[in-house]
Design an enzyme around this catalytic site. Structure first.
Site, PDB file in Angstrom:
ATOM      1  N   SER A 141       0.855  -1.237  -0.138  1.00  0.00           N
ATOM      2  CA  SER A 141      -0.002   0.003  -0.034  1.00  0.00           C
ATOM      3  C   SER A 141       0.736   1.394  -0.100  1.00  0.00           C
ATOM      4  O   SER A 141       1.932   1.259  -0.749  1.00  0.00           O
ATOM      5  CB  SER A 141      -0.889  -0.027   1.319  1.00  0.00           C
ATOM      6  OG  SER A 141      -1.870   0.800   1.018  1.00  0.00           O
ATOM      7  N   ASP A 158      -8.633  -6.410  -4.524  1.00  0.00           N
ATOM      8  CA  ASP A 158      -8.151  -5.408  -3.910  1.00  0.00           C
ATOM      9  C   ASP A 158      -8.619  -3.978  -4.474  1.00  0.00           C
ATOM     10  O   ASP A 158      -9.224  -3.978  -5.636  1.00  0.00           O
ATOM     11  CB  ASP A 158      -6.736  -5.405  -4.544  1.00  0.00           C
ATOM     12  CG  ASP A 158      -5.602  -4.647  -3.790  1.00  0.00           C
ATOM     13  OD1 ASP A 158      -5.895  -3.859  -2.661  1.00  0.00           O
ATOM     14  OD2 ASP A 158      -4.320  -4.809  -4.037  1.00  0.00           O
ATOM     15  N   HIS A 210      -6.960  -6.130  -0.329  1.00  0.00           N
ATOM     16  CA  HIS A 210      -5.862  -5.207  -0.171  1.00  0.00           C
ATOM     17  C   HIS A 210      -4.898  -5.792   0.924  1.00  0.00           C
ATOM     18  O   HIS A 210      -3.613  -5.560   0.787  1.00  0.00           O
ATOM     19  CB  HIS A 210      -6.094  -3.945   0.603  1.00  0.00           C
ATOM     20  CG  HIS A 210      -5.243  -2.899   0.270  1.00  0.00           C
ATOM     21  ND1 HIS A 210      -4.656  -2.379  -0.794  1.00  0.00           N
ATOM     22  CD2 HIS A 210      -4.805  -1.827   1.243  1.00  0.00           C
ATOM     23  CE1 HIS A 210      -3.980  -1.463  -0.694  1.00  0.00           C
ATOM     24  NE2 HIS A 210      -3.809  -1.168   0.462  1.00  0.00           N
TER      25      HIS A 210
END
Length: 352
Positions: free
Chosen positions: A153, A297, A324
């Protein structure tokens, strides 16, 4: 007498020869003991924890790191997301890396829970974070012969930026669940993910979004139960791992809002990362690179595959059941692919 003589010879042979099974077990025990040993380490007193001083334009601050294991050839530094999240979201790595004798480092970036948390908002800048990672690398003694950088991320953004400036220090790069363009991420969210939501739920969310009422409990409830459980971690909230719960509880909102913005439904306002994009620079990355995407995701898995093809030595890993935080909701695929990449690079057997 001959029988007794032969019997005594057999006994001597048996005692003098190693049992293959026992030998393997002893070697495994020795390897495990060496991996877990703190002998000769300057962080034995703290159990692997080091507070590393970081020089910044606003003074010197300390960041928290913790080493797990010993392997002079494989050392993985974990960059958490957020921004402003914590290392706690990676505690699942404890279930997989030690048995592969992978040395790894938990690390709370400046501003995150276990590290210093200065109030100066000018510190929450991508370029400054890159220099922070370089100082951490030097303090931990990581180099091109052993240094694997993992970023997920926001940590993936930081990992890409670090590689674009300092890839000569890397042995391997892992970019997990992060595309190389925030505008592209926003377009994917708006045109692909949002339309999949219940129209009535989306309509209510947008009422709060348009009013910029981001702290409203109803807004947060809608986003968490209808977006997070589909695209962040695909589990009911009451089943989220304790490490994830703690990570969210410890998130520093000042860092998060400054860089990510106040919305839980994308990068909004005057957030630092709003226009971030490095697509046209990825081709300069030559270090072996793993790009990890997931079917559900918030990041477009097709763009994660494109990223793997855009760098000069890339491999793509798809987590078909993940979102994610695939280290939890598609754990086997995530760790099998990640460990294989690290081992392939270590053995000189990496190929895209």
């Amino acid at each position: 007498m001959k029988f007794l003589f032969l019997f005594s010879i057999l006994i001597l042979c048996a005692s003098g020869c190693n049992n293959p099974s026992e030998e393997r077990q002893n070697n495994s025990i020795q390897t495990t003991n060496k991996y877990l040993s703190f002998e000769g380490k300057d962080d034995q007193f703290t159990g692997g924890i080091k507070m590393i001083p970081i020089e910044t334009p606003k003074g010197t601050f300390n960041v928290w790191t913790k080493r797990v294991g010993n392997n002079p050839k494989i050392k993985v530094l974990l960059l958490h997301g957020g921004p402003g999240m914590t290392h706690e979201i990676y505690e699942s790595f404890d279930g997989y890396f030690p048995e592969e004798s992978i040395e790894y480092y938990y690390y709370d970036q400046l501003g995150s829970y276990y590290s210093d948390q200065p109030d100066d908002l000018s510190l929450w800048d991508t370029a400054r974070f890159v220099e922070e990672v370089e100082q951490v690398r030097l303090a931990l003694g990581l180099d091109k012969d052993n240094f694997y950088l993992f970023g997920q991320s926001w940590g993936g953004i930081l990992a890409m930026e670090y590689a674009l400036k300092y890839q000569e220090h890397l042995k391997g790069l892992i970019i997990s669940n992060m595309v190389p363009s925030i505008p592209d991420y926003m377009e994917y969210s708006d045109t692909v993910l949002a339309p999949k939501m219940d129209p009535e739920v989306l309509k209510e969310i947008m009422v709060y979004e348009n009013a910029e009422d981001y702290q409203n409990e109803r807004y947060l409830e809608l986003v968490v139960n209808n977006y997070y459980t589909e695209h962040i971690i695909r589990m009911p909230v009451d089943e989220w791992p304790n490490s994830i719960q703690r990570g969210f509880n410890h998130l520093n909102p000042k860092v998060y809002v400054t860089m990510q913005g106040p919305s839980e439904f994308g990068v909004k306002g005057d957030a630092i990362l709003k226009n971030w994009d490095v697509k046209d620079r990825l081709h300069t990355i030559v270090v072996p690179t793993l790009s990890i995407g997931a079917t559900y995701d918030t990041m477009d898995p097709k763009q994660m595959e494109w990223l793997a093809n855009e760098v000069q030595n890339g491999r793509f890993l798809l987590c078909p059941n993940g979102s994610h935080l695939s280290q939890y909701d598609d754990q086997k695929n995530f760790f099998n692919g990640l460990i294989k990449f690290i081992k392939d690079v270590d053995m000189g057997e990496f190929n895209p």
